[in-house]
Design a protein around this motif. Structure first.
Motif, PDB file in Angstrom:
ATOM      1  N   PRO A 291       0.827  -7.988 -16.023  1.00  0.00           N
ATOM      2  CA  PRO A 291       1.964  -8.407 -15.195  1.00  0.00           C
ATOM      3  C   PRO A 291       2.335  -9.855 -15.524  1.00  0.00           C
ATOM      4  CG  PRO A 291       0.228  -7.436 -13.860  1.00  0.00           C
ATOM      5  CD  PRO A 291      -0.337  -7.657 -15.222  1.00  0.00           C
ATOM      6  N   VAL A 292       3.638 -10.141 -15.624  1.00  0.00           N
ATOM      7  CA  VAL A 292       4.078 -11.487 -15.976  1.00  0.00           C
ATOM      8  C   VAL A 292       4.932 -12.136 -14.888  1.00  0.00           C
ATOM      9  CG1 VAL A 292       3.881 -11.134 -18.461  1.00  0.00           C
ATOM     10  CG2 VAL A 292       6.037 -10.604 -17.318  1.00  0.00           C
ATOM     11  N   GLY A 293       5.220 -11.420 -13.818  1.00  0.00           N
ATOM     12  CA  GLY A 293       5.995 -11.988 -12.721  1.00  0.00           C
ATOM     13  C   GLY A 293       6.690 -10.889 -11.945  1.00  0.00           C
ATOM     14  N   ILE A 294       7.328 -11.293 -10.874  1.00  0.00           N
ATOM     15  CA  ILE A 294       8.008 -10.357  -9.979  1.00  0.00           C
ATOM     16  C   ILE A 294       9.509 -10.402 -10.236  1.00  0.00           C
ATOM     17  CG2 ILE A 294       8.565  -9.941  -7.537  1.00  0.00           C
ATOM     18  CD1 ILE A 294       5.710 -10.975  -6.907  1.00  0.00           C
ATOM     19  N   THR A 295      10.134  -9.224 -10.274  1.00  0.00           N
ATOM     20  CA  THR A 295      11.588  -9.154 -10.461  1.00  0.00           C
ATOM     21  C   THR A 295      12.313  -8.847  -9.161  1.00  0.00           C
ATOM     22  OG1 THR A 295      11.555  -6.810 -11.060  1.00  0.00           O
ATOM     23  CG2 THR A 295      11.340  -8.413 -12.859  1.00  0.00           C
ATOM     24  N   GLY A 296      11.612  -8.349  -8.146  1.00  0.00           N
ATOM     25  CA  GLY A 296      12.268  -8.058  -6.881  1.00  0.00           C
ATOM     26  C   GLY A 296      11.302  -7.562  -5.823  1.00  0.00           C
ATOM     27  N   VAL A 297      11.732  -7.682  -4.565  1.00  0.00           N
ATOM     28  CA  VAL A 297      10.964  -7.201  -3.415  1.00  0.00           C
ATOM     29  C   VAL A 297      11.919  -6.356  -2.581  1.00  0.00           C
ATOM     30  CG1 VAL A 297       9.645  -7.866  -1.368  1.00  0.00           C
ATOM     31  CG2 VAL A 297       9.512  -9.265  -3.442  1.00  0.00           C
ATOM     32  N   TYR A 298      11.480  -5.169  -2.169  1.00  0.00           N
ATOM     33  CA  TYR A 298      12.345  -4.199  -1.499  1.00  0.00           C
ATOM     34  C   TYR A 298      11.622  -3.635  -0.285  1.00  0.00           C
ATOM     35  CZ  TYR A 298      14.384  -4.743  -6.059  1.00  0.00           C
ATOM     36  OH  TYR A 298      14.921  -5.298  -7.194  1.00  0.00           O
ATOM     37  N   TYR A 299      12.390  -3.238   0.734  1.00  0.00           N
ATOM     38  CA  TYR A 299      11.778  -2.722   1.958  1.00  0.00           C
ATOM     39  C   TYR A 299      12.419  -1.408   2.370  1.00  0.00           C
ATOM     40  CZ  TYR A 299       9.740  -2.534   6.592  1.00  0.00           C
ATOM     41  OH  TYR A 299       9.035  -2.152   7.698  1.00  0.00           O
ATOM     42  N   ASN A 300      11.601  -0.386   2.558  1.00  0.00           N
ATOM     43  CA  ASN A 300      12.027   0.906   3.071  1.00  0.00           C
ATOM     44  C   ASN A 300      11.806   0.865   4.581  1.00  0.00           C
ATOM     45  OD1 ASN A 300      11.955   3.579   4.080  1.00  0.00           O
ATOM     46  ND2 ASN A 300      11.348   4.400   2.083  1.00  0.00           N
ATOM     47  N   ALA A 301      12.883   0.681   5.339  1.00  0.00           N
ATOM     48  CA  ALA A 301      12.785   0.528   6.789  1.00  0.00           C
ATOM     49  C   ALA A 301      12.401   1.829   7.477  1.00  0.00           C
ATOM     50  CB  ALA A 301      14.111   0.009   7.352  1.00  0.00           C
ATOM     51  N   THR A 302      12.680   2.962   6.857  1.00  0.00           N
ATOM     52  CA  THR A 302      12.333   4.253   7.449  1.00  0.00           C
ATOM     53  C   THR A 302      10.832   4.487   7.420  1.00  0.00           C
ATOM     54  OG1 THR A 302      14.458   5.134   6.716  1.00  0.00           O
ATOM     55  CG2 THR A 302      12.772   6.741   7.318  1.00  0.00           C
ATOM     56  N   LYS A 303      10.210   4.183   6.283  1.00  0.00           N
ATOM     57  CA  LYS A 303       8.775   4.445   6.121  1.00  0.00           C
ATOM     58  C   LYS A 303       7.922   3.183   6.182  1.00  0.00           C
ATOM     59  CE  LYS A 303       9.371   8.681   3.506  1.00  0.00           C
ATOM     60  NZ  LYS A 303       9.014   9.433   2.311  1.00  0.00           N
ATOM     61  N   GLN A 304       8.538   2.032   6.443  1.00  0.00           N
ATOM     62  CA  GLN A 304       7.852   0.733   6.503  1.00  0.00           C
ATOM     63  C   GLN A 304       7.036   0.475   5.240  1.00  0.00           C
ATOM     64  OE1 GLN A 304       7.203   2.876   9.571  1.00  0.00           O
ATOM     65  NE2 GLN A 304       9.281   2.179   9.953  1.00  0.00           N
ATOM     66  N   ILE A 305       7.698   0.628   4.092  1.00  0.00           N
ATOM     67  CA  ILE A 305       7.048   0.381   2.803  1.00  0.00           C
ATOM     68  C   ILE A 305       7.679  -0.856   2.166  1.00  0.00           C
ATOM     69  CG2 ILE A 305       6.534   1.263   0.496  1.00  0.00           C
ATOM     70  CD1 ILE A 305       6.837   4.108   1.662  1.00  0.00           C
TER      71      ILE A 305
END
Length: 153
Positions: free
Chosen positions: A65-79
């Motif tokens: 891994p070399v870094g993060i490209t994004g962070v996402y949230y599934n509000a229905t399943k709290q993921i």
């Protein structure tokens, strides 16, 4: 008394080969779409270690891994999903057939992505990762005393 929030944390990785093709998998229970390899983070597991483990388990490939490209949230399943950019290190594709039906490198772009990724939330995070101009650093810390376990950037 307020409930303590509980979320599932998941990771996935955009891994490309020397031809700039993207590694995609087809999960047995989601046959309608391709997606980046990944899965749930285990209790106490650092995110960078989790994404490396998941890619290895699903494809047989070793990545860094070399870094993060994004962070996402599934509000229905709290993921909470964290997408990494990963550099291919070694290995040849070998799938666990009980979980993955197919894995391969694909020449994917904004024009043809719908042929592979059919779910809109997976499409947006894949395109974000492909188009990322910058990657976000990631650190793992232990505290009391403070100790930097690892940093990628």
């Amino acid at each position: 008394m307020e409930a303590i929030p509980k979320h599932i944390v998941a990771v996935s990785a955009l891994v490309t080969n020397e031809d700039s093709e993207v590694l995609l998998v087809k999960v047995q229970w989601r046959q309608d779409t391709w997606e980046m390899p990944g899965g749930q983070v285990e209790v106490g597991e650092a995110l960078d270690k989790a994404v490396s483990r998941e890619v290895l388990e699903e494809t047989g490939l070793i990545i860094k891994p070399v870094g993060i490209t994004g962070v996402y949230y599934n509000a229905t399943k709290q993921i909470l999903s964290v997408v990494f950019k990963g550099r291919y290190i070694s290995g040849t594709i070998k799938i666990p057939p009980e979980e993955i039906s197919e894995a391969r490198f694909v020449d994917i772009n904004e024009e043809n992505i719908d042929q592979y990724i059919t779910r809109p939330h997976m499409k947006s995070r894949t395109l974000d990762a492909i188009n990322a101009k910058h990657i976000t650093p990631y650190e793992t810390w232990e505290v009391n005393p403070y100790h930097l376990v690892g940093r990628i950037f």
